[in-house]
Design an enzyme around this catalytic site. Structure first.
Site, PDB file in Angstrom:
ATOM      1  N   TYR A 549      11.170 -17.544  13.600  1.00 46.95           N
ATOM      2  CA  TYR A 549      12.149 -17.855  14.611  1.00 46.95           C
ATOM      3  C   TYR A 549      13.026 -19.268  13.613  1.00 46.95           C
ATOM      4  CZ  TYR A 549       8.664 -15.581  17.382  1.00 46.95           C
ATOM      5  OH  TYR A 549       8.301 -14.641  17.935  1.00 46.95           O
ATOM      6  N   HIS A 550      13.932 -18.755  13.245  1.00 45.72           N
ATOM      7  CA  HIS A 550      14.274 -20.116  12.477  1.00 45.72           C
ATOM      8  C   HIS A 550      15.590 -19.359  12.166  1.00 45.72           C
ATOM      9  CE1 HIS A 550      10.385 -21.724  10.020  1.00 45.72           C
ATOM     10  NE2 HIS A 550      10.960 -22.414  11.591  1.00 45.72           N
ATOM     11  N   PHE A 551      15.930 -18.695  13.107  1.00 44.04           N
ATOM     12  CA  PHE A 551      17.516 -18.904  12.928  1.00 44.04           C
ATOM     13  C   PHE A 551      18.839 -19.508  12.264  1.00 44.04           C
ATOM     14  CE2 PHE A 551      15.045 -16.970  17.120  1.00 44.04           C
ATOM     15  CZ  PHE A 551      14.567 -15.791  16.057  1.00 44.04           C
TER      16      PHE A 551
END
Length: 630
Positions: A549-551
């Protein structure tokens, strides 16, 4: 405010016990969590609902990793009136417990986005898509993440600075240190000059050490890796992750930057459950003048307006910041016209989307002596003990404490890792179900498990995707997310190379002496391949894609001459006055590590830029401060 867990009824269906989260024990434990951990520690001064247009100096949209920092730093100037708007509720107590991270996703404090179906990723997941968790709560994703404090590699920032002067690692390091209150003397002494000890954000090791994390670290050491401080001057090696935690509790940016000052600063107004639908822009001057928003927890759902005398700052994250710009007429002109939105500024908003993908399926089956499980009653008792002491296993995140940064043979630059390993405790019995649908379905706190997923995370992705507005309901609907994972085959090959490095662990004494064995049960969609072949792992990566979840990247920072840029080096939107974007969406290229710490740094740096700008441009200042009463 009461925390509301994920509604699993639509997933469980007729097979009420086929998934871990559908079992009666899970449902009973979640009810227990709601009872004891469902309320909030936040106690902001109540503000009456606005009856007409409000006026502030600065409006910050989004109280996440960046927004909370901005609101704190800007409201230090007593003459500046700051409005902080957050679409989600106050931060619940359940978010404070590190080991309860498994229960936060798909709850009412998560936007619970999903990607669009694609050919090369997430194919065996529900709906052929991956779940993308984003915090919808005070603190944003810093309130639902896995707490790892990793800055990335200095080269990442030096690369940013090629086109964006002022962003080299030497220049941003002071802003990392400014926030940091590192309470691990060994780390501070071992990396002199790299750490701060007086900031608002506590960084430390968890007070509880999971025994299996120590075994994993021994194994990495056996195969030749050295110990590192990933935030120091060496970046390939094993480590025990430092976390944004304080005395066994999560330190979100809400807890660190807002909760301590919210009721002491009359110039800071905080509105939760305030959903911003548009940035107001004067079409003649192309200047942002305020925002329009709806209070979703009020009986009056008519749009409210807040006006900004100085600036609107969008800090809604790499998904919601571009969404808001697009709704406001800033973005690709053709895309906007298709939805009937008047285009104000033609910019590549929503492009350059990228992330750190990973995969599930490389699983350690633990022995009787190393597995850590608990009955329903024991989990309840441990939870009640945690409320009193914050010192038991729930004050940590199980084996997630152990990690390693690896440079595969595909990366040519020395000491520049391209794979980060994380370890997730899992339930071996349900490993297929968890691989197919991990989001929100973990039935146990992170402290309890009988297997360990070895997750190779791709931290230098070459693939780029994009997002667009939802044509059915652009304002309230989730945007359409096209990550294009593995569009570049180099990304696939890098993860496979990482798997081959991890397979060496199974030959170590640490693994053999503790009965660690490889779970050699092929996942269903890849049974046509020989287990453990490169073809098998390529299949698993594509079918059972996952993410940490590192957008980033959807409002890229760059000069006006860069056709892919949305904001300049001061994060001002090109061609639109009084409007900035300050969050992970501005990253030109993702950092090689977790993105929460860099996002906080970005907000610290821009807060100073804003203060210096208005100091320089204050009429009659003559070199003195003129911060309107400060």
């Amino acid at each position: 405010m009461t925390w509301i867990p994920q509604d699993v009824s639509s997933i469980c269906g007729q097979n009420s016990t086929s998934l871990p989260a559908c079992s009666p024990a899970y449902l009973a434990f979640v009810s227990f969590i709601v009872q004891y951990f469902g309320k909030s520690n936040d106690n902001y001064v109540a503000r009456s609902d606005p009856k007409g247009p409000e006026e502030y100096d600065f409006i910050v949209v989004g109280a996440g990793s960046a927004g909370c920092v901005l609101a704190n730093r800007l409201s230090e100037i007593t003459g500046w009136k700051v409005l902080l708007l957050e679409a989600g509720p106050q931060e619940p107590l359940v978010a404070d417990v590190p080991s309860f991270g498994t229960f936060l996703r798909s709850s009412n404090i998560d936007w619970a986005y999903r990607t669009q179906p694609e050919k090369k990723s997430c194919r065996s997941k529900r709906g052929r898509s991956c779940g993308w968790a984003r915090g919808k709560v005070m603190g944003g994703s810093s309130s639902i993440n896995y707490l790892m404090y990793i800055r990335g590699h200095p080269r990442d920032y030096d690369d940013w600075a090629v086109d964006n002067p002022g962003w080299s690692y030497r220049e941003v390091l002071p802003y990392f240190k400014k926030s940091e209150n590192n309470r691990s003397p060994e780390i501070v002494r071992g990396s002199p000059g790299y750490h701060g000890t007086k900031g608002e954000l506590t960084v430390e090791w968890f007070p509880y050490t999971d025994p299996n994390s120590e075994i994993l670290i021994r194994a990495w050491k056996e195969i030749g890796y050295g110990k590192i401080d990933a935030n120091g001057n060496r970046h390939v090696g094993y480590l025990r992750y430092q976390t944004t935690s304080k005395d066994g509790q999560r330190q979100s940016t809400n807890a660190a930057f807002i909760r301590p000052i919210a009721n002491d600063r009359s110039n800071l107004v905080i509105r939760t459950q305030a959903y911003v639908t548009k940035v107001l822009i004067d079409r003649r001057t192309k200047k942002a003048t305020g925002v329009e928003y709806v209070l979703t927890n009020s009986s009056d759902t008519s749009p409210k307006r807040a006006l900004a005398k100085k600036e609107v700052i969008v800090s809604a994250g790499a998904i919601n910041s571009p969404k808001l710009l697009l709704l406001s007429g800033i973005g690709p002109t053709e895309d906007l016209r298709e939805l009937g939105i008047d285009a104000i500024q033609d910019l590549p908003v929503g492009r350059n989307l990228h992330d750190h993908p990973r995969m599930d399926g490389l699983t350690i089956k633990l022995s009787e002596k190393t597995r850590i499980l608990a009955s329903l009653d024991q989990m309840k008792n441990d939870s009640l003990e945690y409320l009193k002491t914050q010192r038991n296993a729930l004050s940590a995140m199980g084996v997630l404490s152990a990690g390693c940064f690896v440079k595969t043979d595909l990366e040519r630059i020395p000491d520049y890792p391209d794979i980060q390993f994380t370890f997730d405790g899992t339930n071996v019995k349900d490993h297929v179900a968890m691989a197919e649908e991990a989001e929100g379905l973990a039935a146990l706190p992170l402290a309890y498990y009988d297997g360990i997923n070895i997750s190779p995370v791709l931290i230098g992705p070459r693939s780029r995707g994009y997002l667009k507005l939802n044509g059915t309901d652009a304002t309230w609907g989730a945007p359409l997310l096209h990550p294009n994972y593995f569009g570049d085959d180099h990304d696939l090959r890098t993860i496979v190379a990482g798997i081959r490095e991890a397979r060496k662990l199974f030959g170590t004494r640490a693994f053999k002496e503790n009965g660690y064995t490889l779970l050699a049960e092929p996942l269903p969609s890849c049974r046509q391949h020989r287990f453990d072949s490169d073809g098998y792992w390529r299949c698993v990566i594509i079918e059972y894609t996952n993410t940490i979840y590192h957008f980033v990247g959807t409002c890229k920072m760059g000069p006006r001459s860069d056709p892919s840029a949305v904001v300049d080096r001061y994060l001002r939107v090109h061609g639109v006055g009084s409007l900035r974007v300050v969050d992970a969406s501005i990253m030109p290229k993702i950092t090689r590590g977790n993105t929460n710490a860099p996002t906080i740094m970005i907000a610290e740096k821009i807060s100073d830029d804003i203060k210096h700008y208005y100091h320089r441009h204050c009429p009659g200042a003559r070199g003195k401060l003129c911060f309107f009463g400060s």
